[in-house]
Design a protein around this motif. Sequence first.
Motif, PDB file in Angstrom:
ATOM      1  N   TYR A 267      -3.433  -9.801 -15.946  1.00 34.05           N
ATOM      2  CA  TYR A 267      -1.785  -9.031 -16.601  1.00 34.05           C
ATOM      3  C   TYR A 267      -0.871  -8.690 -15.338  1.00 34.05           C
ATOM      4  N   LEU A 268      -1.722  -7.718 -14.883  1.00 36.64           N
ATOM      5  CA  LEU A 268      -1.861  -6.999 -13.805  1.00 36.64           C
ATOM      6  C   LEU A 268      -1.360  -7.677 -12.738  1.00 36.64           C
ATOM      7  N   LEU A 269      -1.909  -7.971 -12.507  1.00 31.62           N
ATOM      8  CA  LEU A 269      -1.433  -8.979 -11.056  1.00 31.62           C
ATOM      9  C   LEU A 269      -0.647 -10.117 -11.005  1.00 31.62           C
ATOM     10  N   GLN A 270      -0.525 -10.744 -12.332  1.00 31.01           N
ATOM     11  CA  GLN A 270       1.107 -11.396 -12.801  1.00 31.01           C
ATOM     12  C   GLN A 270       2.209 -10.481 -12.246  1.00 31.01           C
ATOM     13  N   THR A 271       2.348  -9.338 -12.740  1.00 32.90           N
ATOM     14  CA  THR A 271       3.220  -8.356 -12.561  1.00 32.90           C
ATOM     15  C   THR A 271       3.225  -8.220 -11.724  1.00 32.90           C
ATOM     16  N   LEU A 272       2.681  -7.649 -10.778  1.00 33.55           N
ATOM     17  CA  LEU A 272       2.581  -6.713  -9.853  1.00 33.55           C
ATOM     18  C   LEU A 272       4.414  -6.494  -8.736  1.00 33.55           C
ATOM     19  N   THR A 273       5.302  -5.921  -8.517  1.00 30.93           N
ATOM     20  CA  THR A 273       5.571  -5.800  -8.026  1.00 30.93           C
ATOM     21  C   THR A 273       5.568  -4.433  -6.234  1.00 30.93           C
ATOM     22  N   LEU A 274       6.494  -4.321  -5.694  1.00 32.71           N
ATOM     23  CA  LEU A 274       5.837  -2.622  -5.212  1.00 32.71           C
ATOM     24  C   LEU A 274       6.107  -2.201  -5.938  1.00 32.71           C
ATOM     25  N   GLU A 275       7.157  -1.830  -6.651  1.00 35.89           N
ATOM     26  CA  GLU A 275       7.242  -0.456  -7.613  1.00 35.89           C
ATOM     27  C   GLU A 275       6.282  -0.392  -8.659  1.00 35.89           C
ATOM     28  N   ASN A 276       5.570  -1.470  -8.824  1.00 38.71           N
ATOM     29  CA  ASN A 276       4.589  -0.769  -9.805  1.00 38.71           C
ATOM     30  C   ASN A 276       3.455  -0.620  -8.865  1.00 38.71           C
ATOM     31  N   ALA A 277       2.790  -1.339  -7.949  1.00 40.96           N
ATOM     32  CA  ALA A 277       2.533  -0.738  -7.274  1.00 40.96           C
ATOM     33  C   ALA A 277       2.348   0.574  -6.850  1.00 40.96           C
ATOM     34  N   LEU A 278       3.027   0.855  -6.514  1.00 45.02           N
ATOM     35  CA  LEU A 278       3.111   2.773  -5.848  1.00 45.02           C
ATOM     36  C   LEU A 278       2.318   3.374  -7.272  1.00 45.02           C
ATOM     37  N   THR A 279       2.684   2.843  -8.804  1.00 41.58           N
ATOM     38  CA  THR A 279       2.303   3.829  -9.671  1.00 41.58           C
ATOM     39  C   THR A 279       1.126   3.079 -10.093  1.00 41.58           C
ATOM     40  N   LEU A 280       0.616   1.947 -10.112  1.00 40.90           N
ATOM     41  CA  LEU A 280      -0.861   1.542 -10.524  1.00 40.90           C
ATOM     42  C   LEU A 280      -1.726   1.914  -9.734  1.00 40.90           C
ATOM     43  N   PHE A 281      -1.422   1.633  -8.434  1.00 40.89           N
ATOM     44  CA  PHE A 281      -2.718   2.293  -7.025  1.00 40.89           C
ATOM     45  C   PHE A 281      -3.881   3.298  -7.880  1.00 40.89           C
ATOM     46  N   ASN A 282      -3.385   4.664  -8.420  1.00 41.20           N
ATOM     47  CA  ASN A 282      -4.124   5.304  -8.963  1.00 41.20           C
ATOM     48  C   ASN A 282      -4.525   5.324 -10.078  1.00 41.20           C
ATOM     49  N   HIS A 283      -4.303   4.442 -10.764  1.00 35.97           N
ATOM     50  CA  HIS A 283      -4.995   4.124 -12.295  1.00 35.97           C
ATOM     51  C   HIS A 283      -5.622   3.022 -11.779  1.00 35.97           C
ATOM     52  N   ALA A 284      -5.471   1.999 -10.939  1.00 35.82           N
ATOM     53  CA  ALA A 284      -7.125   1.351 -10.637  1.00 35.82           C
ATOM     54  C   ALA A 284      -7.902   1.175 -10.010  1.00 35.82           C
ATOM     55  N   GLN A 285      -7.644   2.891  -9.373  1.00 34.19           N
ATOM     56  CA  GLN A 285      -7.811   3.286  -8.558  1.00 34.19           C
ATOM     57  C   GLN A 285      -9.608   4.336  -9.838  1.00 34.19           C
ATOM     58  N   LEU A 286      -8.916   5.009 -10.775  1.00 35.94           N
ATOM     59  CA  LEU A 286      -9.499   5.600 -11.846  1.00 35.94           C
ATOM     60  C   LEU A 286     -10.741   4.568 -12.430  1.00 35.94           C
ATOM     61  N   TRP A 287      -9.792   3.364 -13.137  1.00 30.13           N
ATOM     62  CA  TRP A 287     -10.817   2.481 -13.284  1.00 30.13           C
ATOM     63  C   TRP A 287     -11.749   1.826 -13.107  1.00 30.13           C
TER      64      TRP A 287
END
Length: 347
Positions: free
Chosen positions: A62-82
Amino acid sequence: MFGELAEKNDIKIVDCDLKAFLVFLQYAYTEEITFEPDTVLEVTNLAVKYQITEVIDKSSAYLLQTLTLENALTLFNHAQLWNVQDVLHKCWQIIQSQSEQAVACAEFRVISEDLLLRILRDDGFVCQEQALFKACLAWADAECERRHRSADVSNKRDILAKVLPLIRFPTMTLQFISTEVAASKILTDQELLELLLHLGSEGYGRTSFPTVPRIANETVISDTMVISGHQTWSGALVIANGGVLTCQPWDGKSGGLLSIKASKIHIQKGGQIDATGKGFRGGISEHDQCTQGESQVGLGTNRSIPNGGGGGAGNSSTSYGSTGGGGGSYVEHGQDAHAICWQSQHG
């Protein structure tokens, strides 16, 4: 729990809100799950915490389908923790390929320190160092607020302790250093003096800051590439020998436009940017009649006055002496001009 193992008191769920918990609970009972932008992060946190692999996989898709620049900046740290590598890789790919836009984004203020340090270390993160410096200051202001500290120079310098040594101050202009950087007071007097001496000596002076400029990623065109409308490359564009950059021809509705943007454009010998014959169509000669050239108002008619910017029509003849229409303009029509057309005779 039920029976003798049933809990006697209320159980408090403290690591997610009710809406996200209900989504997660629905999966536990039905093995069906529906993600929404406001719940997907918390639901994924729960899935990682309790190692529900199927939910992690579905949330990643779901995240890969909905990625934009804006949410990629905030999601990067979550993906790193996961430790979800496909999402992490895609986030970085988007951020790096849109580096100038990323620095100007409001979400840049809330990125993690780890992501900021990765950006600063990356030679391929291509943007103006001045803009990156300003973004770092804005990030420090926001970080002070998050840590409930006043945003004075001392606190910001403390927060930027790992960041400042990675900023490529020597690649900035002397004017920017002596005005913007000096006014921020983020560098010590000694650091600022060494930097000014370095720039004043054309790079021979001593400095502790990185001196290597960021290197743009190159896109090389070695054959024919046809684009439609405007296209932007985040790095450098190289048109090699035999490479042609062109556009679709104008068809009365679209085409005929070749517009490009890149950090640098290098056309090697034998390469070319060519839109010849792709724009407004010329006048038509048919049955001894000629029409005006096409313009923004459309195709022309058999008249000598200009059709917008299209040239006036001339006369057509089967003989080798004929009359051609002169070029038109928005002000006055073109004058008739005589031309000699030599035609071959086939018996």
